[in-house]
Design a protein around this motif. Structure first.
Motif, PDB file in Angstrom:
ATOM      1  N   PHE A  27      44.036  34.767  50.386  1.00 23.87           N
ATOM      2  CA  PHE A  27      43.141  35.556  49.547  1.00 23.87           C
ATOM      3  C   PHE A  27      43.536  35.420  48.075  1.00 23.87           C
ATOM      4  CE2 PHE A  27      41.760  39.511  47.469  1.00 23.87           C
ATOM      5  CZ  PHE A  27      40.427  39.524  47.847  1.00 23.87           C
ATOM      6  N   LYS A  29      41.619  36.832  44.085  1.00 25.05           N
ATOM      7  CA  LYS A  29      40.439  37.382  43.423  1.00 25.05           C
ATOM      8  C   LYS A  29      40.651  37.501  41.933  1.00 25.05           C
ATOM      9  CE  LYS A  29      41.333  42.323  43.531  1.00 25.05           C
ATOM     10  NZ  LYS A  29      40.851  43.642  43.913  1.00 25.05           N
ATOM     11  N   ALA A  44      38.595  33.850  50.204  1.00 22.27           N
ATOM     12  CA  ALA A  44      39.315  34.372  51.362  1.00 22.27           C
ATOM     13  C   ALA A  44      39.238  33.366  52.511  1.00 22.27           C
ATOM     14  CB  ALA A  44      38.711  35.712  51.793  1.00 22.27           C
ATOM     15  N   THR A  62      32.227  36.688  47.521  1.00 26.23           N
ATOM     16  CA  THR A  62      33.393  36.146  48.208  1.00 26.23           C
ATOM     17  C   THR A  62      33.025  34.800  48.820  1.00 26.23           C
ATOM     18  OG1 THR A  62      34.141  38.377  48.753  1.00 26.23           O
ATOM     19  CG2 THR A  62      35.175  36.560  49.941  1.00 26.23           C
TER      20      THR A  62
END
Length: 120
Positions: A27, A29, A44, A62
């Motif tokens: 992951f 971000k 992810a 995502t």
């Protein structure tokens, strides 16, 4: 991590440390603060067989890369991944995930964590 969106095409570019973090943890971000709301874009580990998939929920995009490809990406010469995601009714979303290379032009952004440009 950079995100580029044009029409029904979306591209993520990750620096060396971002690729390493993603490959180790599954992951990564980034966020952009607009004061009253925050926009988030993330990558992810995806479930299933599809190479790349994407979702847009609330204020977050995502991009999902399958586990098999994620595990070896950081240490490979593989630049990136591309997939066209069907949306139904003949529509599709083109997804591209790639390592970010040092620009060949006179860019003023910090590129110290980018991959060496193979054209240099």
């Amino acid at each position: 991590m950079k995100i580029r969106i044009k029409g029904n095409s979306m591209r993520y570019r990750l620096t060396k440390s971002e690729v390493q973090t993603f490959c180790e943890t599954g992951f990564f971000k980034e966020t952009t603060d607009f004061g009253t709301r925050t926009f988030t874009y993330a990558i992810a580990t995806g479930e299933g067989e599809e190479l790349l998939q994407a979702t847009f929920e609330d204020t977050t995009i995502t991009l999902f890369l399958n586990e098999k490809e994620r595990l070896g990406w950081a240490d490979s010469a593989q630049v990136g991944f591309r997939h066209t995601m069907p949306l139904g009714d003949g529509r599709e979303l083109t997804l591209l995930l790639e390592k970010d290379f040092v620009c060949m032009d006179e860019s003023v952004e910090d590129q110290t964590d980018n991959y060496p440009n193979p054209r240099a």
